[in-house]
Design an enzyme around this catalytic site. Structure first.
Site, PDB file in Angstrom:
ATOM      1  N   ASP A 148       0.855  -1.188   0.000  1.00  0.00           N
ATOM      2  CA  ASP A 148       0.000   0.000   0.000  1.00  0.00           C
ATOM      3  C   ASP A 148       0.888   1.235   0.000  1.00  0.00           C
ATOM      4  O   ASP A 148       2.004   1.221   0.541  1.00  0.00           O
ATOM      5  CB  ASP A 148      -0.912   0.024   1.224  1.00  0.00           C
ATOM      6  CG  ASP A 148      -1.933  -1.109   1.200  1.00  0.00           C
ATOM      7  OD1 ASP A 148      -2.427  -1.432   0.110  1.00  0.00           O
ATOM      8  OD2 ASP A 148      -2.227  -1.663   2.277  1.00  0.00           O
ATOM      9  N   ASP A 182      -7.040  -1.305  -4.505  1.00  0.00           N
ATOM     10  CA  ASP A 182      -8.094  -0.959  -3.549  1.00  0.00           C
ATOM     11  C   ASP A 182      -9.006   0.121  -4.110  1.00  0.00           C
ATOM     12  O   ASP A 182     -10.237   0.063  -3.965  1.00  0.00           O
ATOM     13  CB  ASP A 182      -7.490  -0.454  -2.230  1.00  0.00           C
ATOM     14  CG  ASP A 182      -6.667  -1.505  -1.506  1.00  0.00           C
ATOM     15  OD1 ASP A 182      -6.952  -2.700  -1.671  1.00  0.00           O
ATOM     16  OD2 ASP A 182      -5.736  -1.118  -0.775  1.00  0.00           O
TER      17      ASP A 182
END
Length: 210
Positions: A148, A182
């Protein structure tokens, strides 16, 4: 091949390519925890998580394995559904195909991290990771950590003392760190619920009858 099938393939390939290019660049250019300030409200902040989207965790090796397997099964179901739509089994709008393709591609993008990254990269803790290190990766198949990097601390402040549980504690909005996969999943799901929930329900009923 139908027009919708070509569009679906295009969306999936584009999302996966962008997602993996960003993640591989982060892994091979930044150490875990390192940040690059783009603006005061947007950072490239490298973190890894063992669990679900936006940094949520599912503890333990068994939990991680079950989550990876669940993702694969879920993607298989979404993929089967998308294939039927692209074949024209029932009438469907191109917009719906695009949204489902975004959700599928985002899910696959994070699965690639979970399945391969533990083997293909060494640890990013205290160092910049190497691709295909001679000593092996930091983990095993299906136990890789999801990369991430997008962090948007849009609002920072402190709760008033009278607020129950969080009084006088600092808060950050938006705190979760996420990746392109995401974002693709979230945009796809939100747009699906806002604009295509009725169409999706009708199509599901028609597919169930066939």
């Amino acid at each position: 091949m139908t027009r919708n099938a070509k569009i679906a393939i295009g969306v999936i390939v584009a999302v996966l390519a962008i997602d993996q290019i960003i993640k591989i660049w982060i892994k091979t250019h930044m150490m875990l925890g390192e940040s690059i300030e783009i603006t005061s409200w947007f950072y490239i902040h490298f973190v890894e998580n063992n669990g679900m989207a936006f940094g949520m965790e599912m503890g333990g090796g068994i939990g991680k394995l079950l989550l990876s397997l669940f993702r694969i099964v879920a993607v298989g179901g979404i993929g089967y559904y998308l294939v039927r739509l692209c074949k024209g089994v029932v009438p469907v709008t191109t917009f719906l195909v695009v949204l489902i393709s975004m959700i599928l591609a985002g899910a696959v993008g994070n699965i690639l991290d979970s399945v391969f990254y533990g083997v293909f990269f060494d640890s990013s803790y205290g160092q910049i990771a190497s691709f295909l290190p001679s000593d092996g990766g930091y983990s095993t198949w299906l136990h890789g950590r999801v990369v991430d990097m997008f962090y948007f601390p849009l609002i920072e402040g402190r709760f008033p003392e009278w607020v129950p549980f969080w009084g006088d504690e600092t808060f950050i909005f938006f705190r979760p760190v996420f990746n392109f996969a995401d974002a693709s999943i979230s945009v796809g799901i939100i747009a699906l619920l806002l604009f295509r929930s009725n169409e999706l329900s009708e199509i599901w009923n028609k597919l169930s009858e066939k």
